[in-house]
Design an enzyme around this catalytic site. Sequence first.
Site, PDB file in Angstrom:
ATOM      1  N   SER A   1      -6.167 -30.384   2.657  1.00 46.35           N
ATOM      2  CA  SER A   1      -7.541 -29.920   2.850  1.00 46.35           C
ATOM      3  C   SER A   1      -8.471 -30.535   1.805  1.00 46.35           C
ATOM      4  CB  SER A   1      -7.615 -28.397   2.802  1.00 46.35           C
ATOM      5  OG  SER A   1      -7.117 -27.897   1.572  1.00 46.35           O
ATOM      6  N   GLU A   2      -7.979 -30.714   0.567  1.00 46.47           N
ATOM      7  CA  GLU A   2      -8.770 -31.404  -0.455  1.00 46.47           C
ATOM      8  C   GLU A   2      -7.886 -32.241  -1.361  1.00 46.47           C
ATOM      9  OE1 GLU A   2     -11.639 -28.226   0.716  1.00 46.47           O
ATOM     10  OE2 GLU A   2      -9.795 -27.856  -0.400  1.00 46.47           O
ATOM     11  N   THR A   3      -8.449 -33.343  -1.820  1.00 48.15           N
ATOM     12  CA  THR A   3      -7.847 -34.198  -2.838  1.00 48.15           C
ATOM     13  C   THR A   3      -8.871 -34.395  -3.949  1.00 48.15           C
ATOM     14  OG1 THR A   3      -6.437 -35.378  -1.267  1.00 48.15           O
ATOM     15  CG2 THR A   3      -6.914 -36.491  -3.341  1.00 48.15           C
TER      16      THR A   3
END
Length: 308
Positions: free
Chosen positions: A51-53
């Site tokens: 979902s996020e990096t």
Amino acid sequence: MDVRPASGRPYEIYDVFTGEALSGNPLAIVHDADGLDEKRMQAIAREFNLSETVFVTSATNPIHTAAIRIFTPEYELPFAGHPTVGTAIALAARRHDGENADVLIALEEKIGVVRCGVGFSRMGAFAEFDLPRLAERLDIEVEKEVAAAALGVGTHEIGFENHVPSVWSGGVPYLLIPVHNLITAAKISVDTVFVRENLPKVDGRQLPIYAYCRETRLFDSDFHARMFVTGGNHYEDPATGSAVAAFAGAIHHFDRPVDGVAQLWIEQGMEMGRPSRIRLELDIENRRIAGARIGGSAIKVAEGTLFV
């Protein structure tokens, strides 16, 4: 041109808003990201497909710990809660080798400087950050009938007490939809076509939906929540700090907590098999929010080297 260190860039995978591996919200953290341009960061975020990096670069101000940029597989975010908590714990662990200590981490994010307190103990690591922006209500109305159709539930199952659908932002805008109870929350099935055709957009982007109820599975939780990204890449998120930042405004508006410190726990991710818990603290002065903090645990589950 991108400049890659000869030895590659180290990365870590953390599960955030949980103290147990393979629960909570997974996060990729790429260290030593100086030299990567925006296009390459976006491509790497798509490669990780979480979902996020987060990409950690050198801080502009030397008194700060680091600068970070946060990418979903599709676009960059100005701020997000689980990347902030996970990165603060990761950076503190790298600098202090996980020793029992209290550490202050200052992160330069697109939204501004976010200060995080990190504590290590035999129980694990816990980070808490001051909200860089207090929640504001957006002048967008969503009728109960529309909210119900979007979630695939009955109109009578929308709302509880005086809570009604509303749109708030603590840096990232969300459509907050109160639902009657856990039974309603469990049967939510977002109609993406209806959402795309009938729900409002902000800055051209479809609003993510944060559904919540007062009834909880855990005895010491205050709210149960589910969050759905409703844009082109539709998915459910197991733990969403930026949604809780927006939710702080709704809690204050509808519940009117008394002056002092209100501490609340929000459970999320239960329906996905990735349970998480997020702590929200509100400083209430003269019936207004004077400050707010979000906190949670995180645990490292993987590490490696990125050769791009």
